[in-house]
Design a protein around this motif. Sequence first.
Motif, PDB file in Angstrom:
ATOM      1  N   VAL A  80     -64.015 -34.860   0.836  1.00 35.79           N
ATOM      2  CA  VAL A  80     -65.193 -34.289   0.228  1.00 35.79           C
ATOM      3  C   VAL A  80     -66.297 -34.043   1.250  1.00 35.79           C
ATOM      4  N   THR A  81     -66.489 -35.187   1.744  1.00 33.31           N
ATOM      5  CA  THR A  81     -67.465 -35.131   2.997  1.00 33.31           C
ATOM      6  C   THR A  81     -66.800 -35.346   4.374  1.00 33.31           C
ATOM      7  N   ALA A  82     -66.151 -34.394   4.749  1.00 33.10           N
ATOM      8  CA  ALA A  82     -65.215 -34.175   5.772  1.00 33.10           C
ATOM      9  C   ALA A  82     -66.068 -34.312   7.042  1.00 33.10           C
ATOM     10  N   GLY A  83     -67.365 -33.906   7.304  1.00 33.09           N
ATOM     11  CA  GLY A  83     -68.078 -33.701   8.420  1.00 33.09           C
ATOM     12  C   GLY A  83     -67.446 -32.745   9.163  1.00 33.09           C
ATOM     13  N   SER A  84     -67.937 -32.714  10.570  1.00 36.46           N
ATOM     14  CA  SER A  84     -67.425 -31.504  11.348  1.00 36.46           C
ATOM     15  C   SER A  84     -66.200 -31.159  11.694  1.00 36.46           C
ATOM     16  N   ALA A  85     -65.422 -30.243  11.605  1.00 33.69           N
ATOM     17  CA  ALA A  85     -64.004 -30.225  11.931  1.00 33.69           C
ATOM     18  C   ALA A  85     -63.874 -30.471  13.560  1.00 33.69           C
ATOM     19  N   VAL A  86     -65.016 -29.923  14.198  1.00 34.49           N
ATOM     20  CA  VAL A  86     -65.054 -30.386  15.826  1.00 34.49           C
ATOM     21  C   VAL A  86     -65.271 -31.697  16.148  1.00 34.49           C
ATOM     22  N   GLY A  87     -65.994 -32.499  15.285  1.00 32.92           N
ATOM     23  CA  GLY A  87     -66.080 -33.960  15.517  1.00 32.92           C
ATOM     24  C   GLY A  87     -64.753 -34.703  15.369  1.00 32.92           C
ATOM     25  N   TRP A  88     -63.846 -33.986  14.063  1.00 36.58           N
ATOM     26  CA  TRP A  88     -62.653 -34.686  13.632  1.00 36.58           C
ATOM     27  C   TRP A  88     -61.733 -34.511  14.966  1.00 36.58           C
ATOM     28  N   VAL A  89     -61.742 -33.342  15.566  1.00 30.79           N
ATOM     29  CA  VAL A  89     -60.846 -32.783  16.393  1.00 30.79           C
ATOM     30  C   VAL A  89     -61.053 -33.785  17.883  1.00 30.79           C
ATOM     31  N   TRP A  90     -62.438 -33.999  17.957  1.00 29.63           N
ATOM     32  CA  TRP A  90     -62.871 -34.927  19.207  1.00 29.63           C
ATOM     33  C   TRP A  90     -62.456 -36.296  18.981  1.00 29.63           C
ATOM     34  N   THR A  91     -62.558 -36.865  17.844  1.00 35.36           N
ATOM     35  CA  THR A  91     -61.822 -38.007  17.462  1.00 35.36           C
ATOM     36  C   THR A  91     -60.511 -38.166  17.823  1.00 35.36           C
ATOM     37  N   ILE A  92     -59.920 -37.312  17.300  1.00 33.36           N
ATOM     38  CA  ILE A  92     -58.268 -37.347  17.463  1.00 33.36           C
ATOM     39  C   ILE A  92     -58.156 -37.371  19.231  1.00 33.36           C
ATOM     40  N   ALA A  93     -58.752 -36.428  19.830  1.00 33.57           N
ATOM     41  CA  ALA A  93     -58.393 -36.415  21.178  1.00 33.57           C
ATOM     42  C   ALA A  93     -58.809 -37.484  22.051  1.00 33.57           C
ATOM     43  N   ALA A  94     -60.089 -38.116  21.840  1.00 31.42           N
ATOM     44  CA  ALA A  94     -60.536 -39.403  22.198  1.00 31.42           C
ATOM     45  C   ALA A  94     -59.430 -40.317  21.957  1.00 31.42           C
ATOM     46  N   ASN A  95     -58.987 -40.475  20.806  1.00 33.69           N
ATOM     47  CA  ASN A  95     -57.915 -41.733  20.641  1.00 33.69           C
ATOM     48  C   ASN A  95     -56.470 -41.467  21.387  1.00 33.69           C
ATOM     49  N   ARG A  96     -56.282 -40.332  21.493  1.00 32.45           N
ATOM     50  CA  ARG A  96     -55.057 -39.883  22.197  1.00 32.45           C
ATOM     51  C   ARG A  96     -55.401 -39.916  23.642  1.00 32.45           C
ATOM     52  N   LEU A  97     -56.603 -40.125  24.250  1.00 38.12           N
ATOM     53  CA  LEU A  97     -56.888 -40.107  25.571  1.00 38.12           C
ATOM     54  C   LEU A  97     -56.756 -41.514  25.926  1.00 38.12           C
ATOM     55  N   VAL A  98     -57.291 -42.495  25.001  1.00 40.43           N
ATOM     56  CA  VAL A  98     -57.298 -43.906  24.978  1.00 40.43           C
ATOM     57  C   VAL A  98     -55.896 -44.402  25.087  1.00 40.43           C
ATOM     58  N   ASP A  99     -54.924 -43.765  24.291  1.00 43.07           N
ATOM     59  CA  ASP A  99     -53.615 -44.085  24.144  1.00 43.07           C
ATOM     60  C   ASP A  99     -52.810 -43.754  25.494  1.00 43.07           C
ATOM     61  N   LEU A 143     -61.982 -56.795  14.593  1.00 43.22           N
ATOM     62  CA  LEU A 143     -63.408 -55.871  14.189  1.00 43.22           C
ATOM     63  C   LEU A 143     -63.046 -55.032  13.027  1.00 43.22           C
ATOM     64  N   PRO A 144     -64.009 -54.686  12.142  1.00 46.51           N
ATOM     65  CA  PRO A 144     -63.425 -53.696  11.083  1.00 46.51           C
ATOM     66  C   PRO A 144     -63.624 -52.314  11.891  1.00 46.51           C
ATOM     67  N   ALA A 145     -63.039 -51.359  11.285  1.00 45.39           N
ATOM     68  CA  ALA A 145     -62.774 -49.908  11.733  1.00 45.39           C
ATOM     69  C   ALA A 145     -63.851 -49.321  12.068  1.00 45.39           C
ATOM     70  N   GLU A 146     -64.993 -49.383  11.298  1.00 49.08           N
ATOM     71  CA  GLU A 146     -66.168 -48.644  11.679  1.00 49.08           C
ATOM     72  C   GLU A 146     -66.800 -49.178  12.943  1.00 49.08           C
ATOM     73  N   LEU A 147     -66.729 -50.418  13.225  1.00 48.22           N
ATOM     74  CA  LEU A 147     -67.554 -50.978  14.433  1.00 48.22           C
ATOM     75  C   LEU A 147     -66.333 -50.599  15.404  1.00 48.22           C
ATOM     76  N   ARG A 148     -65.026 -50.635  15.492  1.00 46.85           N
ATOM     77  CA  ARG A 148     -64.216 -50.336  16.523  1.00 46.85           C
ATOM     78  C   ARG A 148     -64.585 -48.769  16.945  1.00 46.85           C
ATOM     79  N   LEU A 149     -64.666 -47.796  15.986  1.00 46.23           N
ATOM     80  CA  LEU A 149     -64.935 -46.545  16.027  1.00 46.23           C
ATOM     81  C   LEU A 149     -66.306 -46.297  16.955  1.00 46.23           C
ATOM     82  N   VAL A 150     -67.319 -47.099  16.594  1.00 41.34           N
ATOM     83  CA  VAL A 150     -68.447 -46.936  17.488  1.00 41.34           C
ATOM     84  C   VAL A 150     -68.440 -47.192  18.951  1.00 41.34           C
ATOM     85  N   LEU A 151     -67.810 -48.735  18.780  1.00 35.91           N
ATOM     86  CA  LEU A 151     -67.386 -49.142  20.462  1.00 35.91           C
ATOM     87  C   LEU A 151     -66.578 -48.182  21.233  1.00 35.91           C
TER      88      LEU A 151
END
Length: 191
Positions: A80-99, A143-151
């Motif tokens: 329902v509160t998806a946020g921005s699609a661009v932010g969602w894509v960046w989160t996916i890309a950042a996770n893939r880059l870390v991987d 760490l809880p997921a929300e703290l890991r995401l911020v880090l």
Amino acid sequence: MPDVRRSLDSADDEEADDEELVRRTAGGDRLAFDEFYRRTSPWLAVRLRRRCADEDVVADVLQETYLAVWRAAGTFAGTVTAGSAVGWVWTIAANRLVDAFRRRARQQQVPPVPMTETTAPAAEDEVMAGRVGQDLEQALLVLPAELRLVLRAMVLDGLSVRETSVLLGVPEGTVKTRARRARMALREALS
């Protein structure tokens, strides 16, 4: 069952916002996915290149990111509160880059054989370096997921508080609080 071959008027694609394109992609609309890719991939490639100079890694991360977008568009579109699609894509890309960085680090763990005589590091130094790395990894996993995401956003991706706020869809004050809580939890876990 969605009709994948559904033809969209190109004017509809150009007028649709990114979130609408992701929702259509979730329904199997290939043209909406193509338009979303056309809009976001140049920007995403630039952001990835700022964090990684290896073009092969950037290309792999882009491919993995958009494959994940195609497969997981329903998870974004279903919130329902998806946020921005661009932010969602960046989160996916950042996770893939870390991987990708982690894969590269694992591949490089085999030390090269020195061609000349060098002094070897002390055994205590090697043990402590491995122990600190393992301790940090374990502390991060707790760490809880929300703290890991911020880090991840602020430390690994180098984003500011404001950028992290936009990326995660939370107020700047929440980002600051989570960053402080994460630092305190890591400090306690490592002491």
